[in-house]
Scaffold this active site. Sequence first.
Site, short mmCIF file in Angstrom:
data_model
loop_
_atom_site.label_atom_id
_atom_site.label_comp_id
_atom_site.label_asym_id
_atom_site.label_seq_id
_atom_site.Cartn_x
_atom_site.Cartn_y
_atom_site.Cartn_z
CG ASP A 148 34.74 -106.80 -62.06
OD1 ASP A 148 34.59 -106.19 -63.13
OD2 ASP A 148 34.65 -106.25 -60.95
CB CYS A 210 19.94 -93.74 -68.43
SG CYS A 210 20.21 -93.86 -70.21
CB CYS A 264 16.67 -97.97 -66.52
SG CYS A 264 16.46 -99.08 -67.95
#
Length: 369
Positions: A148, A210, A264
């Site tokens: 990340d 979404c 979702c």
Amino acid sequence: MPPRVSFSDQVCAAARALGFDAVGIARAGPDVKLDRDFRSYEAFVRAGMSGEMQWLSDPERGAVRERLDGDGVLRGARSVVCVARRYGGDAGAGGAGETAEGIAPLVARYARGRDYHRFLRRRIRRLASFVRSLGTPDQPVRARPLCDEEPVLERAWAARAGLGFVGKNGMLIVPGLGSMVLLGEVVTTLALDETSFAPQTERCGACTRCLDACPTSAFARPFVLDPRQCISYLTIEHKTSIVPDLRGKMGDHLFGCDDCQTVCPFNAGEGARGPLSGVDGNPFAPLERWSRLRLQDLLSLDEASWRVLSEGTPLRRAGRIGLARNAAIALGNRRDPSALAALREAAQSHDDPVVREAAQWAISEIEER
């Protein structure tokens, strides 16, 4: 004599033993580039969508995202091991609004517990160490753990490794696990066999849940999110004042937003919603300290109190000023008269003008109501 276990099988087994819910392997040699995904990234930067996230538009780091085998990541890389760790399920208890859990329901699910970078990075480093152990003195193996921070298009690589597909909301969706997963990689000079999971094609079909659920209409089109309109970006990465038009659409989101994921269908299955467990227990469970905190309390924190409160949590990313600004906006959107005293104090006395201005806006919203 038992059959020989391949290096790839050993690596995948090691990843699962470390608590990762999914693992896949893709090639990463000199002839492997993310052509289409890299072009999408370049278009994103040209359109100015990176906003205040300057690391995304840095030209020196941009080219690194096209491939993994250069000096920017690991020279001589031949494989990338992609892993996913689920954070949904019982970490996501609680809906919108402040309850007995304090501010926890106003925080994105991945950030309600301990800072995931710490425990996830440790496990990815251990996986990289295992990969290195597969080398010999004559043929040493190098491996670099990624978590990340490095300039890597990790969702694209995860899709290549067969972990899942990128949905219309830009999230990697792992069938059976959903999209509430954290990703990591180990790039290595070891030539591993690609896993049997072929890269998956997009499976959203005609569904637009979404896109329709986004409070700020942040999707320029399917698969293209404009972070400058996104609540996650606004509450975490955007450090300056938020324009009034967007404030009114932010609801009481304090840190991040899960709206495009909670609707979702891939996040509705048992595999995505089941209890979290594993070698590290459930590090995403809401911290007890959040249950004692109200939005109003964030308006009056000094630096010393903020450091204690945010220690070891993802919320430190937004900073004391950012959280106070977000709290003021959330209170304004709630239009709760009981918050007026705290907001007036912040509007007059807070040490940062961004918070003072947000508090004054919130006061106006409540009084107009």
